[in-house]
Design a protein around this motif. Structure first.
Motif, PDB file in Angstrom:
ATOM      1  N   SER A 304       0.835  -1.208   0.000  1.00 34.88           N
ATOM      2  CA  SER A 304       0.000   0.000   0.000  1.00 34.88           C
ATOM      3  C   SER A 304       0.867   1.255   0.000  1.00 34.88           C
ATOM      4  O   SER A 304       0.583   2.225  -0.708  1.00 34.88           O
ATOM      5  CB  SER A 304      -0.932   0.010   1.215  1.00 34.88           C
ATOM      6  OG  SER A 304      -1.879  -1.033   1.130  1.00 34.88           O
ATOM      7  N   ASP A 336      -5.345   8.141   7.865  1.00 32.12           N
ATOM      8  CA  ASP A 336      -6.653   7.945   7.230  1.00 32.12           C
ATOM      9  C   ASP A 336      -7.250   6.625   7.717  1.00 32.12           C
ATOM     10  O   ASP A 336      -6.630   5.567   7.563  1.00 32.12           O
ATOM     11  CB  ASP A 336      -6.475   7.908   5.706  1.00 32.12           C
ATOM     12  CG  ASP A 336      -7.801   7.962   4.963  1.00 32.12           C
ATOM     13  OD1 ASP A 336      -8.793   7.416   5.484  1.00 32.12           O
ATOM     14  OD2 ASP A 336      -7.837   8.538   3.854  1.00 32.12           O
ATOM     15  N   PRO A 337      -8.449   6.644   8.314  1.00 31.76           N
ATOM     16  CA  PRO A 337      -9.084   5.407   8.817  1.00 31.76           C
ATOM     17  C   PRO A 337      -9.234   4.336   7.732  1.00 31.76           C
ATOM     18  O   PRO A 337      -9.263   3.139   8.039  1.00 31.76           O
ATOM     19  CB  PRO A 337     -10.448   5.892   9.299  1.00 31.76           C
ATOM     20  CG  PRO A 337     -10.263   7.339   9.591  1.00 31.76           C
ATOM     21  CD  PRO A 337      -9.272   7.836   8.573  1.00 31.76           C
ATOM     22  N   ALA A 338      -9.311   4.769   6.462  1.00 30.90           N
ATOM     23  CA  ALA A 338      -9.473   3.798   5.373  1.00 30.90           C
ATOM     24  C   ALA A 338      -8.237   2.923   5.226  1.00 30.90           C
ATOM     25  O   ALA A 338      -8.305   1.842   4.619  1.00 30.90           O
ATOM     26  CB  ALA A 338      -9.740   4.524   4.056  1.00 30.90           C
ATOM     27  N   PHE A 339      -7.102   3.384   5.780  1.00 33.19           N
ATOM     28  CA  PHE A 339      -5.871   2.613   5.675  1.00 33.19           C
ATOM     29  C   PHE A 339      -5.395   2.146   7.047  1.00 33.19           C
ATOM     30  O   PHE A 339      -4.205   1.976   7.284  1.00 33.19           O
ATOM     31  CB  PHE A 339      -4.780   3.442   4.998  1.00 33.19           C
ATOM     32  CG  PHE A 339      -5.057   3.684   3.546  1.00 33.19           C
ATOM     33  CD1 PHE A 339      -4.676   2.766   2.580  1.00 33.19           C
ATOM     34  CD2 PHE A 339      -5.749   4.832   3.146  1.00 33.19           C
ATOM     35  CE1 PHE A 339      -4.966   2.982   1.237  1.00 33.19           C
ATOM     36  CE2 PHE A 339      -6.037   5.057   1.804  1.00 33.19           C
ATOM     37  CZ  PHE A 339      -5.645   4.126   0.848  1.00 33.19           C
ATOM     38  N   HIS A 343      -6.496  -3.156   6.611  1.00 32.97           N
ATOM     39  CA  HIS A 343      -7.433  -2.716   5.569  1.00 32.97           C
ATOM     40  C   HIS A 343      -7.309  -3.524   4.296  1.00 32.97           C
ATOM     41  O   HIS A 343      -8.286  -3.665   3.556  1.00 32.97           O
ATOM     42  CB  HIS A 343      -7.216  -1.225   5.249  1.00 32.97           C
ATOM     43  CG  HIS A 343      -6.043  -0.966   4.353  1.00 32.97           C
ATOM     44  ND1 HIS A 343      -6.157  -0.861   2.991  1.00 32.97           N
ATOM     45  CD2 HIS A 343      -4.724  -0.816   4.640  1.00 32.97           C
ATOM     46  CE1 HIS A 343      -4.961  -0.639   2.469  1.00 32.97           C
ATOM     47  NE2 HIS A 343      -4.090  -0.608   3.442  1.00 32.97           N
ATOM     48  N   GLN A 347      -7.036  -9.087   0.569  1.00 28.54           N
ATOM     49  CA  GLN A 347      -7.536  -8.423  -0.629  1.00 28.54           C
ATOM     50  C   GLN A 347      -6.583  -8.639  -1.789  1.00 28.54           C
ATOM     51  O   GLN A 347      -5.379  -8.534  -1.637  1.00 28.54           O
ATOM     52  CB  GLN A 347      -7.682  -6.917  -0.341  1.00 28.54           C
ATOM     53  CG  GLN A 347      -8.526  -6.168  -1.354  1.00 28.54           C
ATOM     54  CD  GLN A 347      -8.753  -4.727  -0.915  1.00 28.54           C
ATOM     55  OE1 GLN A 347      -7.830  -4.037  -0.515  1.00 28.54           O
ATOM     56  NE2 GLN A 347      -9.991  -4.285  -0.981  1.00 28.54           N
ATOM     57  N   ARG A 352      -7.011  -3.909  -4.350  1.00 27.93           N
ATOM     58  CA  ARG A 352      -6.366  -2.911  -3.501  1.00 27.93           C
ATOM     59  C   ARG A 352      -5.924  -1.706  -4.317  1.00 27.93           C
ATOM     60  O   ARG A 352      -6.098  -0.554  -3.903  1.00 27.93           O
ATOM     61  CB  ARG A 352      -5.160  -3.555  -2.805  1.00 27.93           C
ATOM     62  CG  ARG A 352      -4.452  -2.640  -1.813  1.00 27.93           C
ATOM     63  CD  ARG A 352      -3.160  -3.265  -1.301  1.00 27.93           C
ATOM     64  NE  ARG A 352      -2.163  -3.432  -2.360  1.00 27.93           N
ATOM     65  CZ  ARG A 352      -1.676  -4.596  -2.757  1.00 27.93           C
ATOM     66  NH1 ARG A 352      -2.073  -5.731  -2.184  1.00 27.93           N
ATOM     67  NH2 ARG A 352      -0.776  -4.651  -3.728  1.00 27.93           N
ATOM     68  N   ARG A 355      -7.935   1.441  -5.139  1.00 33.62           N
ATOM     69  CA  ARG A 355      -8.034   2.497  -4.127  1.00 33.62           C
ATOM     70  C   ARG A 355      -6.702   3.214  -3.928  1.00 33.62           C
ATOM     71  O   ARG A 355      -6.645   4.436  -3.855  1.00 33.62           O
ATOM     72  CB  ARG A 355      -8.478   1.891  -2.789  1.00 33.62           C
ATOM     73  CG  ARG A 355      -9.855   1.248  -2.820  1.00 33.62           C
ATOM     74  CD  ARG A 355     -10.134   0.544  -1.500  1.00 33.62           C
ATOM     75  NE  ARG A 355      -9.962   1.427  -0.362  1.00 33.62           N
ATOM     76  CZ  ARG A 355      -9.594   1.016   0.858  1.00 33.62           C
ATOM     77  NH1 ARG A 355      -9.353  -0.247   1.073  1.00 33.62           N
ATOM     78  NH2 ARG A 355      -9.479   1.878   1.842  1.00 33.62           N
ATOM     79  N   THR A 356      -5.634   2.430  -3.818  1.00 32.18           N
ATOM     80  CA  THR A 356      -4.356   3.018  -3.414  1.00 32.18           C
ATOM     81  C   THR A 356      -3.746   3.944  -4.469  1.00 32.18           C
ATOM     82  O   THR A 356      -3.253   5.027  -4.133  1.00 32.18           O
ATOM     83  CB  THR A 356      -3.343   1.907  -3.075  1.00 32.18           C
ATOM     84  OG1 THR A 356      -3.255   0.997  -4.180  1.00 32.18           O
ATOM     85  CG2 THR A 356      -3.749   1.154  -1.828  1.00 32.18           C
ATOM     86  N   TYR A 359      -5.614   7.219  -4.845  1.00 29.89           N
ATOM     87  CA  TYR A 359      -5.436   7.948  -3.591  1.00 29.89           C
ATOM     88  C   TYR A 359      -4.067   8.640  -3.591  1.00 29.89           C
ATOM     89  O   TYR A 359      -3.952   9.825  -3.227  1.00 29.89           O
ATOM     90  CB  TYR A 359      -5.549   6.975  -2.416  1.00 29.89           C
ATOM     91  CG  TYR A 359      -5.499   7.606  -1.049  1.00 29.89           C
ATOM     92  CD1 TYR A 359      -6.671   7.978  -0.392  1.00 29.89           C
ATOM     93  CD2 TYR A 359      -4.282   7.823  -0.398  1.00 29.89           C
ATOM     94  CE1 TYR A 359      -6.627   8.553   0.875  1.00 29.89           C
ATOM     95  CE2 TYR A 359      -4.229   8.392   0.860  1.00 29.89           C
ATOM     96  CZ  TYR A 359      -5.405   8.761   1.497  1.00 29.89           C
ATOM     97  OH  TYR A 359      -5.364   9.336   2.755  1.00 29.89           O
TER      98      TYR A 359
END
Length: 366
Positions: A304, A336-339, A343, A347, A352, A355-356, A359
């Motif tokens: 990530s 960031d709570p999403a990471f 998380h 996956q 993954r 999103r990454t 972002y």
């Protein structure tokens, strides 16, 4: 399009020839530099002594060997596509095999074979490490044994060669998918292979990745360099359709060898700028997770982090991004709570990356 039309189209993409050759003729081609079995592959595809002995036994007994497949490169040299280990074994037994530095490899000495138990300790010619050698008559029989050679001519396109390489690969146990890609890349363009290796060997890149020795030996750093080159400018709509990342990267080898000098210089400039600033700002902690509570990095290499920080920064490189900007981007990522930890657990990489990678581009957008 009808089946007949497709057959006609794809048959035009690959031009082949085939004829049997004696081991002596093939060995002469190898000695004269007209056949390349890629010594780089010999570190990857290794047979045991028993496997090599069984091959030598088969030749001596007159048992037909499977065809070898070669691809004619731009210089007319035959690159062995399928049959590397067989030819390496035969050449080493004959005492003509050279390593990637051009130095002769010590001749192979047979073990006891399934049928010819007297082969144990036998070499092709007398030398100190063997207890006995083939007689002159046995040597001649060995050299006159014939192998069917299938030739993919140089007018065939690279995609056809790629497909053939994938279908015919039977080198044995392959440690990692990237090692297979390396072999494919060498077969298609040694220039591009060397270029990718040089990128992956840069000090800034190695410092930033901070990978353990095992992953380096398995060529994971080269895979990450290939990921950077193929993914950093990939349109977002295509990121969502990557599918299996391994298959995607293997297919992208074809695009890599089509890059010209100016494209390669641009990629190299972006690569160098990205990992220079990452190393200057974060060093060996760049690709590790940052614990927002303790403010310390933890764990091993994070995919990530690579996709957000390296690919996000690389998308705009070279740019005026400062070390402080990179430090701030990392803090934003891991706060960031999403990471949050876990998380991406379980996956798939392509899921993954949907999103990454976007972002990361938003983090570094100017």
């Amino acid at each position: 399009m009808s089946l007949e039309s497709e057959l006609e189209l794809y048959r035009q993409r690959i031009t082949t020839d085939s004829y049997p050759m004696s081991i002596s003729e093939i060995a002469n081609l190898y000695r004269d530099g007209e056949m390349d079995i890629h010594p780089e592959f010999q570190r990857i595809f290794r047979w045991s002594g028993a496997q090599r002995t069984k091959l030598i036994e088969s030749v001596l007994l007159g048992i037909p060997l499977p065809s070898i497949f070669v691809a004619q490169n731009e210089d007319g040299v035959w690159d062995v596509v399928d049959g590397v280990q067989r030819m390496s074994t035969i050449f080493q037994f004959m005492g003509v095999l050279r390593n990637d530095e051009g130095v002769l490899v010590e001749p192979f000495v047979c073990e006891a074979a399934p049928f010819l138990t007297s082969l144990e300790g036998v070499s092709y010619e007398p030398f100190e490490g063997a207890s006995k050698s083939l007689t002159r008559a046995q040597q001649l029989d060995f050299k006159r044994s014939r192998i069917d050679v299938k030739i993919i001519k140089r007018e065939s396109d690279n995609r056809a060669k790629y497909d053939l390489f994938q279908r015919l690969n039977s080198y044995g146990s392959i440690a990692t998918p990237q090692e297979l890609r390396n072999c494919l890349l060498v077969s298609l363009s040694r220039t591009h292979f060397d270029w990718l290796q040089n990128l992956a060997g840069s000090e800034d890149f190695k410092q930033v990745l901070n990978l353990p020795g095992r992953l380096i030996r398995e060529q994971y750093h080269i895979e990450l360099a290939l990921r950077f080159i193929t993914l950093r400018m990939l349109p977002e709509e295509k990121i969502s359709s990557i599918g299996n990342i391994g298959e995607f990267l293997s297919a992208e080898v074809l695009s890599l060898v089509e890059k010209g000098d100016s494209e390669m210089r641009a990629e190299e400039e972006a690569f160098s700028a990205t990992f220079k600033i990452l190393n200057e700002s974060l060093g060996g902690d760049a690709m590790r997770k940052l614990n927002p509570v303790t403010g310390r990095t933890e764990g091993a290499f994070s995919s990530s982090a690579f996709e957000v920080l390296a690919l996000g920064l690389g998308h705009f490189a070279p740019s005026g991004t400062s070390a402080a900007d990179v430090v701030q981007a990392r803090e934003t990522l891991w706060n960031d709570p999403a990471f949050a930890p876990g998380h991406a657990t379980g996956q798939r990489a392509d899921q993954r990356m949907k999103r990454t990678i976007p972002y990361g581009r938003r983090l570094f957008a100017v």
